[in-house]
Design a protein around this motif. Structure first.
Motif, PDB file in Angstrom:
ATOM      1  N   LEU A   1      -7.559 -37.456  23.035  1.00 47.33           N
ATOM      2  CA  LEU A   1      -8.355 -38.607  23.997  1.00 47.33           C
ATOM      3  C   LEU A   1      -9.256 -39.095  23.149  1.00 47.33           C
ATOM      4  O   LEU A   1      -9.968 -40.287  23.744  1.00 47.33           O
ATOM      5  CB  LEU A   1      -8.760 -38.040  25.074  1.00 47.33           C
ATOM      6  CG  LEU A   1      -7.429 -37.202  26.182  1.00 47.33           C
ATOM      7  CD1 LEU A   1      -8.055 -36.830  27.284  1.00 47.33           C
ATOM      8  CD2 LEU A   1      -6.610 -38.385  26.306  1.00 47.33           C
TER       9      LEU A   1
ATOM     10  N   ALA B   1      -5.366 -38.316  30.813  1.00 51.56           N
ATOM     11  CA  ALA B   1      -5.144 -39.510  30.019  1.00 51.56           C
ATOM     12  C   ALA B   1      -4.914 -40.763  30.590  1.00 51.56           C
ATOM     13  O   ALA B   1      -3.764 -41.499  30.350  1.00 51.56           O
ATOM     14  CB  ALA B   1      -3.833 -39.166  29.024  1.00 51.56           C
TER      15      ALA B   1
ATOM     16  N   SER C   1      -4.807 -47.681  23.611  1.00 48.92           N
ATOM     17  CA  SER C   1      -5.107 -48.540  24.599  1.00 48.92           C
ATOM     18  C   SER C   1      -5.685 -49.920  24.377  1.00 48.92           C
ATOM     19  O   SER C   1      -5.691 -50.794  25.200  1.00 48.92           O
ATOM     20  CB  SER C   1      -6.266 -47.774  25.405  1.00 48.92           C
ATOM     21  OG  SER C   1      -5.671 -46.389  26.000  1.00 48.92           O
TER      22      SER C   1
ATOM     23  N   SER D   1      -3.389 -34.222  31.474  1.00 49.07           N
ATOM     24  CA  SER D   1      -2.745 -35.437  30.615  1.00 49.07           C
ATOM     25  C   SER D   1      -2.305 -36.480  31.451  1.00 49.07           C
ATOM     26  O   SER D   1      -3.006 -37.255  32.357  1.00 49.07           O
ATOM     27  CB  SER D   1      -2.153 -34.646  29.534  1.00 49.07           C
ATOM     28  OG  SER D   1      -1.688 -35.783  28.480  1.00 49.07           O
TER      29      SER D   1
ATOM     30  N   ALA E   1     -11.191 -42.340  27.670  1.00 45.46           N
ATOM     31  CA  ALA E   1     -10.128 -41.879  28.381  1.00 45.46           C
ATOM     32  C   ALA E   1     -11.279 -40.909  29.409  1.00 45.46           C
ATOM     33  O   ALA E   1     -12.254 -40.341  29.043  1.00 45.46           O
ATOM     34  CB  ALA E   1      -9.036 -40.943  27.809  1.00 45.46           C
TER      35      ALA E   1
ATOM     36  N   LYS F   1       3.099 -43.417  29.411  1.00 48.33           N
ATOM     37  CA  LYS F   1       1.771 -43.711  30.397  1.00 48.33           C
ATOM     38  C   LYS F   1       2.246 -44.680  31.577  1.00 48.33           C
ATOM     39  O   LYS F   1       1.736 -44.426  32.492  1.00 48.33           O
ATOM     40  CB  LYS F   1       0.837 -44.407  29.370  1.00 48.33           C
ATOM     41  CG  LYS F   1      -0.328 -45.137  29.949  1.00 48.33           C
ATOM     42  CD  LYS F   1      -1.272 -45.542  29.294  1.00 48.33           C
ATOM     43  CE  LYS F   1      -2.643 -46.082  30.093  1.00 48.33           C
ATOM     44  NZ  LYS F   1      -3.575 -46.916  28.968  1.00 48.33           N
TER      45      LYS F   1
ATOM     46  N   TYR G   1       3.995 -42.319  23.732  1.00 43.35           N
ATOM     47  CA  TYR G   1       2.908 -42.210  24.516  1.00 43.35           C
ATOM     48  C   TYR G   1       2.779 -43.391  25.619  1.00 43.35           C
ATOM     49  O   TYR G   1       2.632 -43.242  26.867  1.00 43.35           O
ATOM     50  CB  TYR G   1       1.538 -41.852  23.826  1.00 43.35           C
ATOM     51  CG  TYR G   1       1.329 -40.816  23.164  1.00 43.35           C
ATOM     52  CD1 TYR G   1       2.384 -39.606  23.442  1.00 43.35           C
ATOM     53  CD2 TYR G   1       0.311 -40.731  22.557  1.00 43.35           C
ATOM     54  CE1 TYR G   1       2.525 -38.781  22.664  1.00 43.35           C
ATOM     55  CE2 TYR G   1       0.399 -39.233  21.480  1.00 43.35           C
ATOM     56  CZ  TYR G   1       1.322 -38.338  21.951  1.00 43.35           C
ATOM     57  OH  TYR G   1       1.121 -37.088  21.144  1.00 43.35           O
TER      58      TYR G   1
ATOM     59  N   TYR H   1      -6.288 -41.932  22.115  1.00 42.90           N
ATOM     60  CA  TYR H   1      -6.096 -42.578  23.311  1.00 42.90           C
ATOM     61  C   TYR H   1      -6.904 -44.037  23.103  1.00 42.90           C
ATOM     62  O   TYR H   1      -6.135 -45.013  23.457  1.00 42.90           O
ATOM     63  CB  TYR H   1      -6.725 -41.801  24.382  1.00 42.90           C
ATOM     64  CG  TYR H   1      -6.558 -42.766  25.768  1.00 42.90           C
ATOM     65  CD1 TYR H   1      -5.569 -42.638  26.416  1.00 42.90           C
ATOM     66  CD2 TYR H   1      -7.651 -43.486  26.079  1.00 42.90           C
ATOM     67  CE1 TYR H   1      -5.273 -43.245  27.681  1.00 42.90           C
ATOM     68  CE2 TYR H   1      -7.391 -44.201  27.280  1.00 42.90           C
ATOM     69  CZ  TYR H   1      -6.370 -44.152  28.063  1.00 42.90           C
ATOM     70  OH  TYR H   1      -6.237 -44.764  29.152  1.00 42.90           O
TER      71      TYR H   1
END
Length: 458
Positions: A363, A321, A371, A292, A389, A259, A255, A367
């Protein structure tokens, strides 16, 4: 750019043998650097339409899954638009990947929906997708697969696994004070990270991990016991119970790469292509849709929209996302800094509609973990709204941006400009662990929302 356009019947509604029911339909294909396949660009440029719906898929899509998504989502539109609107349908294809143990509502078999293996060895489809995603990392993937299959009760195995994940993610084991841009999920102690992710899986209701809020990895201990620290390190008895979290760490590495790739494809690929098309055909209206990380693709494409250009008529973000502060001029926790897309909603001649759902576990739970940056005092499991998110709780820190329920938005309409958040939880609500309802987006209500945002209705 290698093999991005082969095997597709562009303009025919048939892609790789899979039918797309709407007409005219074409695909717009990009590589990981944002370079467009010129054949697909030419086909899109020749589409006869007044309005183009441009949809970018997200992280859970291989090519055939993306095609099925577009077929399902686009199906209602012809019956929803006014007589003066001639739609063209564009499916953006970019090199994402799919973990096949993340079932998508209505797309996967009942068997797959029933019992995804979130803590065991990599299944063949996921392994193949990983090799395509990291073609130069086959040796590392071989060893990752071996470690996941062995599930050794050994700190050394986890340390090796963590080093391999850093290789895949392209980050170094550098402390946060030295490299603050690297998420803590890749630099903190790997056992602690896998423990945190195992607890997150339990909270998401993943099979074999204990019900959310009732236990972790079958221990019966409260998932949040002891506050943000969670349960003891020996989740599920020894370290073997942490391999579900280890597999989630692999997922997060993919991911993390996707991203960054999504932003590149949007800014360097989709945005310039749409600008060129708009310059050649000034009357054509564009309506961007993204799911997403595809929401990130279409949003970052706005960076390539020239000042005072008016060709993008609406943007609809489905379970986006990326940061809920992306469009903010000032961040609540750092008044001197704005979001990555600050002010870009003003380059849209219409609204930017952010659909969100409380049923989206990807999310809501994962997420923020992916993050969060190292050095945060709350730790990996503590909630900090700065990492939220946009697909979890909508647009934040943009003054005057309304917040609507889906029912209200469909009944009263959305604003004609600026950001608006729409709680779509009334329809975006189905899906299994670990992603929850993240991919439950094929609903006529959401198609109607796109039509209203683009002022294309009857």
């Amino acid at each position: 750019m290698a093999n991005v356009g082969g095997g597709f019947g562009f303009g025919t509604g048939v892609v790789g043998g899979v039918g797309v029911g709407v007409r005219p339909y074409a695909e717009l294909t990009f590589d990981s650097e944002g370079d467009v396949d010129r054949v697909t660009q030419g086909t899109v440029s020749r589409m006869e339409a007044t309005d183009l719906l441009v949809f970018a898929h997200g992280w859970n899509s291989d090519r055939s899954t993306a095609t099925r998504l577009y077929d399902r989502f686009f199906a209602p539109f012809e019956g929803l638009v006014g007589s003066g609107v001639r739609l063209g349908y564009v499916g953006v294809v970019w090199p994402s990947m799919r973990f096949s143990d993340e079932p998508i509502p209505d797309f996967d078999t009942l068997a797959a929906l029933a019992e995804p293996d979130l803590g065991g060895a990599l299944d063949p489809l996921t392994r193949r997708a990983l090799e395509e995603f990291w073609p130069e990392r086959r040796a590392e993937l071989d060893r990752v697969a071996e470690l996941l299959a062995e599930r050794a009760d050994s700190a050394a195995a986890f340390i090796e696994f963590g080093a391999l994940i850093r290789e895949l993610a392209g980050v170094d084991a550098v402390p946060a004070l030295v490299a603050p841009s690297v998420p803590a999920i890749f630099t903190d102690d790997v056992l602690e990270v896998c423990r945190a992710l195992s607890v997150a899986l339990a909270r998401a209701g993943a099979p074999g991990t204990g019900a959310a809020g009732t236990g972790a990895a079958g221990t019966g201990a409260p998932a949040a016991a002891g506050g943000p620290e969670g349960p003891a390190l020996t989740v599920g008895g020894g370290m073997r119970g942490l391999w579900g979290g280890a597999k989630e760490l692999l997922r997060q590495a993919a991911y993390y790469k996707m991203k960054k790739r999504a932003g590149v494809v949007g800014e360097r690929g989709l945005g310039p292509v749409l600008a060129q098309l708009a310059a050649a055909r000034p009357a054509l209206r564009f309506h961007l849709i993204g799911h997403s990380f595809g929401a990130r693709v279409v949003s970052f494409s706005l960076r390539a929209v020239p000042d005072r250009a008016r060709y993008v008529k609406s943007v609809t973000l489905l379970q986006g996302a990326f940061s809920h502060y992306a469009f903010a001029d000032r961040l609540p926790h750092d008044k001197g800094t704005g979001g990555a897309l600050r002010g870009l909603q003003r380059r849209v001649d219409g609204p930017v509609v952010a659909c969100h759902s409380p049923h989206d576990s990807a999310l809501k739970i994962f997420y923020p973990l992916a993050s969060r940056m190292a050095g945060d005092s709350a730790g990996l499991l503590g909630f900090d709204e700065r990492w939220g998110a946009i697909g979890h709780d909508g647009v934040q820190a943009v003054p005057g941006a309304p917040r609507l329920t889906l029912d209200t938005a469909l009944r009263e309409g959305v604003p004609t400009t600026g950001c608006v958040s729409v709680d779509a939880g009334s329809v975006v609500r189905r899906g299994g662990a670990p992603s929850g309802a993240h991919s439950d987006i094929c609903h006529e209500e959401l198609a109607r929302l796109v039509v209203d945002a683009g002022r294309m209705g009857r």
